[in-house]
Scaffold this active site. Structure first.
Site, PDB file in Angstrom:
ATOM      1  N   GLY A   1     -36.612  19.092   7.299  1.00  0.00           N
ATOM      2  CA  GLY A   1     -35.337  19.784   7.314  1.00  0.00           C
ATOM      3  C   GLY A   1     -35.201  20.622   8.563  1.00  0.00           C
TER       4      GLY A   1
ATOM      5  CG  ASP B   1     -28.424  22.614  -0.903  1.00  0.00           C
ATOM      6  OD1 ASP B   1     -27.426  21.865  -0.947  1.00  0.00           O
ATOM      7  OD2 ASP B   1     -29.346  22.461  -0.078  1.00  0.00           O
TER       8      ASP B   1
END
Length: 646
Positions: A21, A134
């Site tokens: 990420g 999220d």
């Protein structure tokens, strides 16, 4: 900097890069101290302060949470100035690997079990004043047993921070657009209800194979979340059960107050949907559901203690291929005198629906209605509550197969070789497909295909939505309905018994959303029972039970066709065997009823009646319901005294 083969904290040897990420990488690592593989998430060399803050927030959050649906933190350390933490290695892939949903009870149950645990995990999070913000399929990973774990808590918050508000006002959206609640997209009133909306979008993606909204860019997707209604999931995947579709659409309500009030409340709704689906597949449809596996739920705990509880005259003979079906407090079976009798489980007659000819095809309970066909070719849908007929559809020949719900329609076969797809609301014909020979068997649905076997020896596979042919193969004359046994994700074995006694096991695989014969090994095995077969096979726990007309009953292994046990019934067998809770229930034309153990074929109960049976029995809520050829429906329940064995 490449960290492969690096040794962290004198303990973790990094092996494979699993993901990356903006702020961190995740590696598969071997824990030398405990001799196990784990996942290690380590911060990048140089990260924005905000990313470091989110990484540290994730660590603190995981340390506070202890729930089986949340990934746990195992260890914390540093390596060359970079923070890392270890967690269990989840090897089952993202949640999306559970979908799209297939048309089997097992697929829906795995989906609902996973959704329930996630809902409970969200309640655990929300109960501590936290919001995930999220939730995506990639942030919910499965372990080797397909148990989900919620992870990636970098955006978790106990409210909208000033930093978040600043980013929202600046046009930077925190979260993933495809799964973002309308209020989160607008930057106002984010809370637990926002996570529930995100879960709805995630479940939509799993069930259908695509998220509820797609667009050319993030802003297009966010606009749809705020202002547009999602398509019904059943439009994209007709295999999505009605209960699941309704729950998903409730989660995707634009107004937060229209969604379930909490994750705990949602978990209870999911569990209720699971119970309803199990019952609908088990007893409401012939042979336990559209896969026709012949397994019914809720069998008696002690079959050896069964005794007759009541008997109800039905007003006419009951013969093959009739079957007893049921839903809730009602059971039903048709007669040759043109009647469909609906009986309460207490033994009281609830209603009698008439037809102009024999009603021998099994009826279907569906969404508070009964759908049944008659020998004169008339298909009717009747509301159970008040016996109001909603519509009738006329075919040109005798209806032989049970009406099968699929994508808002009913699939039904007729004697002249037609498969009809009839609109569930209007009763109008959507499409029809004609085989080359007469049809006695009912449809089987799996992998978005409907399978029908005709008496000219052909098995036809069609697209269940459009009726477009997918493939066909010649096996032999078929009178009995085939049965499908799931083999694993995207695989199944279709057991096709031919009239002359050959039983074929076809290996099916889902490719591009449709079921096809496996390219490498389409025919797994063939077994010859050396006698006519009129009864449909029943399958459960890796076994398939085949009853030949001469009374010889065999249990074979699904994967290789090896014989496990045999049993000789006292008379001819036309009624299909039923499996429930580890027992096989049999009925013969000379009136013998019996219960055998599934794994060994041992007789646990046996009773004789002067009248024979040709209709498939029903096992439900601890009772056995048997319709005899003389037109009597009998219920057998466990006695409180000594077992009855005759």
């Amino acid at each position: 900097m490449d960290l492969l083969d690096a040794r962290l904290d004198q303990r973790y040897v990094l092996q494979d890069l699993l993901g990356e990420g903006g702020s961190a990488k995740v590696y598969r690592a071997h824990d030398e101290r405990l001799g196990r593989d784990v996942a290690v998430k380590i911060l990048h060399d140089h990260v924005h302060p905000a990313d470091r803050t989110r990484f540290e927030r994730e660590i603190r959050t995981l340390a506070r949470l202890a729930h089986p649906g949340v990934v746990s933190i195992l260890d914390l350390g540093t390596f060359e100035g970079r923070t890392f933490f270890s967690m269990p290695l989840l090897s089952g892939g993202p949640l999306s690997t559970l979908g799209p949903l297939e048309d089997t009870p097992e697929s829906a149950e795995v989906f609902l079990d996973a959704a329930t645990l996630i809902a409970q995990a969200l309640h655990h999070l929300h109960d501590r004043g936290l919001v995930h913000r999220d939730l995506t399929p990639n942030n919910i990973l499965l372990d080797a047993h397909r148990t989900p774990r919620v992870m990636d808590f970098g955006l978790v918050s106990s409210g909208m921070s000033e930093h978040t508000l600043h980013l929202t006002r600046s046009g930077v959206t925190l979260g993933t657009p495809q799964y973002m609640a309308p209020e989160q997209a607008r930057g106002v009133n984010v809370g637990p209800h926002s996570d529930l909306y995100a879960l709805g979008a995630v479940l939509y993606r799993v069930a259908c194979g695509s998220p509820p909204f797609v667009g050319d860019n993030d802003q297009s997707v966010l606009y749809q979340h705020v202002y547009e209604l999602p398509d019904d999931p059943r439009l994209h995947n007709p295999a999505v059960p009605d209960e699941i579709a309704r729950l998903i659409l409730t989660l995707l309500a634009k107004k937060p107050e229209a969604r379930p009030e909490s994750g705990l409340r949602l978990a209870r709704q999911l569990q209720r949907a699971r119970d309803l689906l199990r019952r609908a597949h088990s007893s409401g449809q012939y042979r336990g559901g559209r896969a026709r596996g012949g397994e019914h739920l809720g069998g008696p705990l002690s079959p050896g203690a069964l005794q007759e509880a009541w008997a109800v005259p039905l007003g006419g003979e009951v013969t093959w291929p009739a079957a007893v079906t049921g839903s809730g407090p009602l059971v039903t079976v048709g007669t040759r005198q043109g009647q469909l009798a609906v009986v309460n489980v207490s033994g009281d007659l609830h209603a009698t629906y008439t037809a102009r000819d024999e009603v021998t095809a099994p009826a279907t309970f569906h969404e508070g209605t009964l759908v049944y066909g008659a020998w004169d070719g008339t298909l009717r849908r009747v509301r159970v509550q008040d016996s109001h007929e909603l519509w009738r559809h006329q075919t040109r020949a005798e209806i032989t197969g049970t009406p099968t719900p699929w994508g808002g329609r009913y699939l039904v076969t007729s004697r002249d070789g037609h498969l009809h797809s009839v609109d569930g609301d209007s009763g109008e014909l959507a499409w029809a497909y004609r085989t080359g020979g007469p049809i006695a068997a009912s449809p089987v649905v799996w992998g978005s295909n409907v399978f029908i076997a005709d008496e000219d020896g052909w098995l036809h596979a069609l697209d269940a939505t459009t009726g477009t042919p997918v493939f066909k193969t010649q096996l032999g004359t078929v009178h009995a309905t085939p049965a499908l046994a799931p083999r694993g994700r995207g695989e199944a074995v279709l057991i096709v018994p031919t009239w002359n006694g050959e039983v074929h096991a076809l290996h099916l695989q889902v490719r591009q959303g449709r079921a096809h014969l496996a390219a490498d090994e389409p025919l797994l095995w063939t077994y010859d029972v050396e006698g006519e077969v009129w009864a449909s096979p029943a399958t459960a726990e890796g076994l398939v039970v085949i009853a030949a007309w001469d009374g010889q009953v065999r249990a074979l292994r699904v994967l290789d066709g090896e014989e496990v046990w045999t049993h000789r019934a006292s008379g001819r067998v036309t009624a299909s065997p039923v499996i429930s809770d580890g027992h096989v229930f049999l009925a013969t034309e000379d009136g013998e009823l019996s219960a055998l153990t599934l794994t060994r074929g041992q007789v646990r109960w046996r009773a004789l009646h002067p009248t024979g049976v040709q209709a498939t029995p029903l096992v439900s809520d601890g009772a056995l319901y048997v319709a005899f050829m003389d037109g009597t429906l009998r219920a057998y329940r466990e006695a409180t005294g000594q077992p009855l064995t005759t």
